[in-house]
Design a protein around this motif. Structure first.
Motif, PDB file in Angstrom:
ATOM      1  N   GLY A   1       0.783  -1.214   0.319  1.00 56.17           N
ATOM      2  CA  GLY A   1      -0.245   0.089   0.050  1.00 56.17           C
ATOM      3  C   GLY A   1       0.730   1.193  -0.027  1.00 56.17           C
ATOM      4  N   ALA A   2       2.089   1.144   0.276  1.00 54.11           N
ATOM      5  CA  ALA A   2       2.998   2.316   0.038  1.00 54.11           C
ATOM      6  C   ALA A   2       3.412   2.678  -1.304  1.00 54.11           C
ATOM      7  CB  ALA A   2       4.366   1.838   0.607  1.00 54.11           C
ATOM      8  N   PRO A   3       3.343   4.146  -1.600  1.00 56.08           N
ATOM      9  CA  PRO A   3       3.244   4.777  -2.704  1.00 56.08           C
ATOM     10  C   PRO A   3       4.702   4.149  -3.491  1.00 56.08           C
ATOM     11  CG  PRO A   3       3.133   6.371  -1.222  1.00 56.08           C
ATOM     12  CD  PRO A   3       3.134   5.194  -0.403  1.00 56.08           C
ATOM     13  N   ALA A   4       4.689   4.127  -4.746  1.00 63.70           N
ATOM     14  CA  ALA A   4       5.897   3.631  -5.541  1.00 63.70           C
ATOM     15  C   ALA A   4       6.998   4.821  -5.316  1.00 63.70           C
ATOM     16  CB  ALA A   4       5.714   3.509  -7.070  1.00 63.70           C
ATOM     17  N   GLY A   5       8.065   4.200  -4.852  1.00 64.96           N
ATOM     18  CA  GLY A   5       9.509   4.998  -4.811  1.00 64.96           C
ATOM     19  C   GLY A   5       9.885   5.620  -3.648  1.00 64.96           C
ATOM     20  N   VAL A   6       8.949   5.007  -2.505  1.00 60.68           N
ATOM     21  CA  VAL A   6       9.041   5.632  -1.178  1.00 60.68           C
ATOM     22  C   VAL A   6       9.501   4.291  -0.349  1.00 60.68           C
ATOM     23  CG1 VAL A   6       7.883   6.291   0.790  1.00 60.68           C
ATOM     24  CG2 VAL A   6       7.281   7.152  -1.149  1.00 60.68           C
ATOM     25  N   ILE A   7      10.691   4.553   0.340  1.00 61.37           N
ATOM     26  CA  ILE A   7      11.165   3.656   1.078  1.00 61.37           C
ATOM     27  C   ILE A   7      10.750   3.370   2.370  1.00 61.37           C
ATOM     28  CG2 ILE A   7      13.504   2.762   2.064  1.00 61.37           C
ATOM     29  CD1 ILE A   7      14.893   4.402   0.204  1.00 61.37           C
ATOM     30  N   GLN A   8      10.243   2.103   2.540  1.00 68.13           N
ATOM     31  CA  GLN A   8       9.498   1.600   4.045  1.00 68.13           C
ATOM     32  C   GLN A   8      10.673   1.150   5.122  1.00 68.13           C
ATOM     33  OE1 GLN A   8       6.105   2.304   4.459  1.00 68.13           O
ATOM     34  NE2 GLN A   8       6.498   3.360   2.518  1.00 68.13           N
ATOM     35  N   GLY A   9      10.299   1.579   6.247  1.00 69.26           N
ATOM     36  CA  GLY A   9      11.220   0.877   7.329  1.00 69.26           C
ATOM     37  C   GLY A   9      12.925   1.532   7.156  1.00 69.26           C
ATOM     38  N   GLY A  10      13.709   0.528   7.242  1.00 68.62           N
ATOM     39  CA  GLY A  10      15.214   0.851   7.136  1.00 68.62           C
ATOM     40  C   GLY A  10      15.902   1.285   8.381  1.00 68.62           C
ATOM     41  N   TRP A  11      15.141   1.421   9.519  1.00 67.86           N
ATOM     42  CA  TRP A  11      15.682   1.493  10.752  1.00 67.86           C
ATOM     43  C   TRP A  11      17.236   1.052  11.062  1.00 67.86           C
ATOM     44  CZ3 TRP A  11      15.805   5.742  13.738  1.00 67.86           C
ATOM     45  CH2 TRP A  11      14.998   6.561  13.647  1.00 67.86           C
ATOM     46  N   GLU A  12      17.035  -0.380  10.652  1.00 68.41           N
ATOM     47  CA  GLU A  12      18.363  -1.293  10.646  1.00 68.41           C
ATOM     48  C   GLU A  12      19.646  -0.639  10.011  1.00 68.41           C
ATOM     49  OE1 GLU A  12      15.864  -2.171   9.084  1.00 68.41           O
ATOM     50  OE2 GLU A  12      16.219  -3.365   7.442  1.00 68.41           O
ATOM     51  N   TYR A  13      19.422   0.083   9.116  1.00 71.41           N
ATOM     52  CA  TYR A  13      20.410   0.645   8.391  1.00 71.41           C
ATOM     53  C   TYR A  13      20.883   1.845   8.999  1.00 71.41           C
ATOM     54  CZ  TYR A  13      19.269  -2.559   4.434  1.00 71.41           C
ATOM     55  OH  TYR A  13      19.014  -3.560   3.726  1.00 71.41           O
ATOM     56  N   VAL A  14      20.117   2.718   9.405  1.00 70.28           N
ATOM     57  CA  VAL A  14      20.336   3.853  10.377  1.00 70.28           C
ATOM     58  C   VAL A  14      21.015   3.684  11.566  1.00 70.28           C
ATOM     59  CG1 VAL A  14      19.221   5.990  11.558  1.00 70.28           C
ATOM     60  CG2 VAL A  14      17.930   5.017   9.405  1.00 70.28           C
TER      61      VAL A  14
END
Lengths: 232, 49
Positions: free
Chosen positions: B3-16
């Motif tokens: 359901g997220a818009p295309a081209g938008v990164i979801q999550g990613g806290w592990e990389y941060v």
């Protein structure tokens, strides 16, 4: 406060600013529209990159002064700046790889910005290794200063690579290219890395100077007796 | 689809978290290394005098 204490104060202030800026960036700065949470890596990556280029520019200045005027103080500062520049360049590559994986889908790409940064890391790392292998202090000072002047050509290439060539990397982060909501944590961390760097470069230069003094000093009496005993 | 818009990164806290931990380890490790080498060089000089 004694004159010798100020690098410790600068380094401590730098660490405190980094703690403040990072907390702001992680907990209070808004999410970026497209990169989401991953964009928070910017608050450590960009200040590290700015200061890596800054300290290598300082190394270039030290190399020029060392070649033109001589003096062990500038050679000690040169060694300190090269080492700090190598540490920051290595850190920039690690942070960049971690940011690249979720945004580009790869850990590394041989695009102009990444390639020129890797060249920077290996060129200045090589100069640091050169200094370890050359025993004659005069040759060490001259050769490493000349090598720094040559290797410094890569610093403007790193900075302008995203404009001059078709790069996967985004344009340089400046007040014009970064949203106002992200400015403060970025600035605080930039000054944090800068103050930490000033403290560490000064201490590392003093260390290089102490080693240089030890090289030229006569051996302590105990060692002298040992040496004489060895001759007999 | 999440359901997220295309081209938008979801999550990613592990990389941060990985980027901040790597930065802290390298910067603090380097700072500690400089302090330690400087103190050792000073104490060597003081004993040589």
């Amino acid at each position: 406060m004694g004159k010798g204490v100020w690098p410790f104060v600068m380094a401590g202030l730098g660490l405190a600013l980094l703690a403040w800026g990072s907390t702001w960036g992680l907990a209070f700065a808004p999410r970026e529209t497209y990169m989401g949470e991953v964009q928070r890596i910017m608050y450590v990556h960009v200040p590290t990159a700015w200061n890596a280029m800054l300290v290598l520019t300082f190394a270039f200045a030290c190399a020029l002064v060392s070649l033109l005027r001589g003096g062990w103080t500038w050679d000690a500062r040169l060694e300190a700046a090269i080492e700090a520049g190598v540490v920051l360049s290595g850190l920039v590559c690690i942070q960049g790889s971690i940011w690249a994986r979720p945004t580009w889908g790869v850990w590394w790409d041989w695009d102009p910005r990444l390639t020129t940064t890797a060249v920077l890391l290996f060129a200045f790392g090589g100069i640091l290794a050169l200094r370890q292998f050359v025993e004659d202090p005069v040759k060490r000072a001259v050769w490493s200063a000349v090598a720094v002047v040559i290797a410094y050509v890569d610093v403007p290439l790193v900075y302008f690579s995203v404009r001059w060539w078709n790069s996967l990397h985004q344009l340089q982060s400046t007040p014009e290219t970064v949203s106002r909501a992200f400015h403060w944590p970025l600035r605080i961390n930039a000054f944090g890395v800068l103050f930490l760097l000033i403290g560490l470069v000064e201490l590392r230069a003093r260390l290089a100077f102490l080693r240089r003094e030890a090289e030229s000093a006569p051996p302590p009496p105990g060692r002298m007796a040992e040496a004489l005993g060895g001759v007999r | 689809m999440n359901g997220a818009p295309a081209g938008v990164i979801q999550g990613g806290w592990e990389y941060v978290v990985a980027a901040y931990v790597a930065s802290a380890v390298i910067l603090l490790g380097y700072a500690f290394s400089v302090f330690w080498r400087y103190r050792r060089a000073r104490s060597r000089r003081d004993t040589a005098l």
